[in-house]
Design a protein around this motif. Structure first.
Motif, PDB file in Angstrom:
ATOM      1  N   SER A  42       0.939  -1.152   0.131  1.00  0.00           N
ATOM      2  CA  SER A  42       0.092  -0.061  -0.167  1.00  0.00           C
ATOM      3  C   SER A  42       0.825   1.239   0.070  1.00  0.00           C
ATOM      4  N   LYS A  43       1.899   1.260   0.881  1.00  0.00           N
ATOM      5  CA  LYS A  43       2.751   2.732   1.141  1.00  0.00           C
ATOM      6  C   LYS A  43       3.561   2.528  -0.365  1.00  0.00           C
ATOM      7  N   GLU A  44       4.046   1.467  -0.918  1.00  0.00           N
ATOM      8  CA  GLU A  44       4.584   1.553  -2.171  1.00  0.00           C
ATOM      9  C   GLU A  44       3.893   2.057  -3.466  1.00  0.00           C
ATOM     10  N   ILE A  45       2.722   1.849  -3.441  1.00  0.00           N
ATOM     11  CA  ILE A  45       1.774   2.535  -4.495  1.00  0.00           C
ATOM     12  C   ILE A  45       1.344   3.674  -4.237  1.00  0.00           C
ATOM     13  N   ARG A  49       2.883   6.661  -7.130  1.00  0.00           N
ATOM     14  CA  ARG A  49       1.766   6.550  -8.000  1.00  0.00           C
ATOM     15  C   ARG A  49       2.075   7.938  -8.752  1.00  0.00           C
ATOM     16  N   ILE A  50       1.807   8.037 -10.087  1.00  0.00           N
ATOM     17  CA  ILE A  50       1.825   9.219 -10.800  1.00  0.00           C
ATOM     18  C   ILE A  50       0.551   9.649 -11.203  1.00  0.00           C
ATOM     19  N   MET A  51       0.576  10.860 -11.025  1.00  0.00           N
ATOM     20  CA  MET A  51      -0.876  11.619 -11.453  1.00  0.00           C
ATOM     21  C   MET A  51      -0.796  12.065 -12.910  1.00  0.00           C
ATOM     22  N   VAL A 112      -5.117   3.633  -7.344  1.00  0.00           N
ATOM     23  CA  VAL A 112      -4.538   4.016  -8.673  1.00  0.00           C
ATOM     24  C   VAL A 112      -5.777   3.426  -9.694  1.00  0.00           C
ATOM     25  N   CYS A 113      -5.730   3.831 -10.772  1.00  0.00           N
ATOM     26  CA  CYS A 113      -6.617   3.732 -11.973  1.00  0.00           C
ATOM     27  C   CYS A 113      -6.165   2.528 -12.774  1.00  0.00           C
ATOM     28  N   ASN A 114      -5.295   1.660 -12.210  1.00  0.00           N
ATOM     29  CA  ASN A 114      -4.502   0.741 -13.207  1.00  0.00           C
ATOM     30  C   ASN A 114      -5.592  -0.205 -13.678  1.00  0.00           C
ATOM     31  N   PRO A 115      -6.624  -0.775 -12.706  1.00  0.00           N
ATOM     32  CA  PRO A 115      -7.420  -1.672 -13.055  1.00  0.00           C
ATOM     33  C   PRO A 115      -8.701  -1.287 -13.402  1.00  0.00           C
ATOM     34  N   TYR A 128      -1.580   6.587 -11.772  1.00  0.00           N
ATOM     35  CA  TYR A 128      -1.336   5.217 -12.216  1.00  0.00           C
ATOM     36  C   TYR A 128       0.026   4.770 -11.444  1.00  0.00           C
ATOM     37  N   TYR A 129       0.174   3.402 -11.100  1.00  0.00           N
ATOM     38  CA  TYR A 129       1.423   2.999 -10.685  1.00  0.00           C
ATOM     39  C   TYR A 129       2.168   2.188 -11.799  1.00  0.00           C
ATOM     40  N   HIS A 130       3.441   2.688 -11.986  1.00  0.00           N
ATOM     41  CA  HIS A 130       4.046   2.099 -13.037  1.00  0.00           C
ATOM     42  C   HIS A 130       5.587   1.668 -12.363  1.00  0.00           C
ATOM     43  N   ALA A 131       6.111   0.452 -12.647  1.00  0.00           N
ATOM     44  CA  ALA A 131       7.209   0.001 -12.096  1.00  0.00           C
ATOM     45  C   ALA A 131       8.354   0.843 -12.205  1.00  0.00           C
ATOM     46  N   LEU A 132       8.360   1.219 -13.437  1.00  0.00           N
ATOM     47  CA  LEU A 132       9.519   2.316 -14.056  1.00  0.00           C
ATOM     48  C   LEU A 132       8.847   3.584 -14.586  1.00  0.00           C
ATOM     49  N   PRO A 133       8.765   4.529 -13.729  1.00  0.00           N
ATOM     50  CA  PRO A 133       8.038   5.758 -14.116  1.00  0.00           C
ATOM     51  C   PRO A 133       8.715   6.477 -15.269  1.00  0.00           C
ATOM     52  N   SER A 134       8.112   7.093 -16.241  1.00  0.00           N
ATOM     53  CA  SER A 134       8.532   7.820 -17.284  1.00  0.00           C
ATOM     54  C   SER A 134       8.809   9.283 -17.011  1.00  0.00           C
ATOM     55  N   TYR A 135       9.863   9.657 -17.351  1.00  0.00           N
ATOM     56  CA  TYR A 135      10.332  11.207 -16.876  1.00  0.00           C
ATOM     57  C   TYR A 135      10.076  12.135 -18.038  1.00  0.00           C
ATOM     58  N   ASN A 136       8.695  12.093 -18.525  1.00  0.00           N
ATOM     59  CA  ASN A 136       8.873  13.031 -19.873  1.00  0.00           C
ATOM     60  C   ASN A 136       8.435  14.418 -19.853  1.00  0.00           C
TER      61      ASN A 136
END
Length: 136
Positions: A42-45, A49-51, A112-115, A128-136
């Motif tokens: 829970s804490k990890e997510i 999580r990315i807005m 998160v909205c993943n599911p 969203y939770y992503h294992a590797l966040p994108s840094y755009n």
């Protein structure tokens, strides 16, 4: 004796969490598979999580006020426009009665909205939770 329940999550663990969330697997099941506490998951997510802001294709879909469907105000922003504020994105910044609409699903697990099956049509802020966040 070494503790096999490491303190940190690996990239492999995070990839598993992301895939599990996409499949709507519970924190308890994820934690059991990873030999972690559900609170750790829970804490990890929540922490990573990315807005994602709502789609701004048209102004109406960008108005995220809880009152947007009932509001009958006009020209709150002072642009002398003869359209209702509920059709205008400026309402989000100008209206003194503005209150951001937040999806109730983000207030409970999985946060998160993943599911979510409605994420493609939802016009609210998403996380969203992503294992590797994108840094755009």
């Amino acid at each position: 004796m070494q503790n096999t329940n490491q303190k940190h999550l690996t990239l492999e663990d995070r990839n598993f969490i992301e895939q599990a969330l996409n499949q709507n697997i519970t924190f308890k099941e994820i934690a059991k598979f990873l030999s972690k506490d559900p609170t750790t998951i829970s804490k990890e997510i929540k922490k990573h999580r990315i807005m994602k802001q709502p789609n701004t294709f048209n102004n109406y879909s960008s108005n995220v006020c809880t009152r947007r469907f009932k509001c009958s105000k006009k020209n709150v922003c002072g642009k002398n426009r003869n359209i209702f504020c509920n059709k205008c994105i400026r309402c989000n910044k100008c209206c003194p009665d503005f209150e951001e609409d937040v999806c109730p699903s983000l207030k409970i697990a999985p946060y998160v909205c993943n599911p979510c099956e409605r994420k493609s049509s939802c016009r609210l802020v998403k996380y969203y939770y992503h294992a590797l966040p994108s840094y755009n």
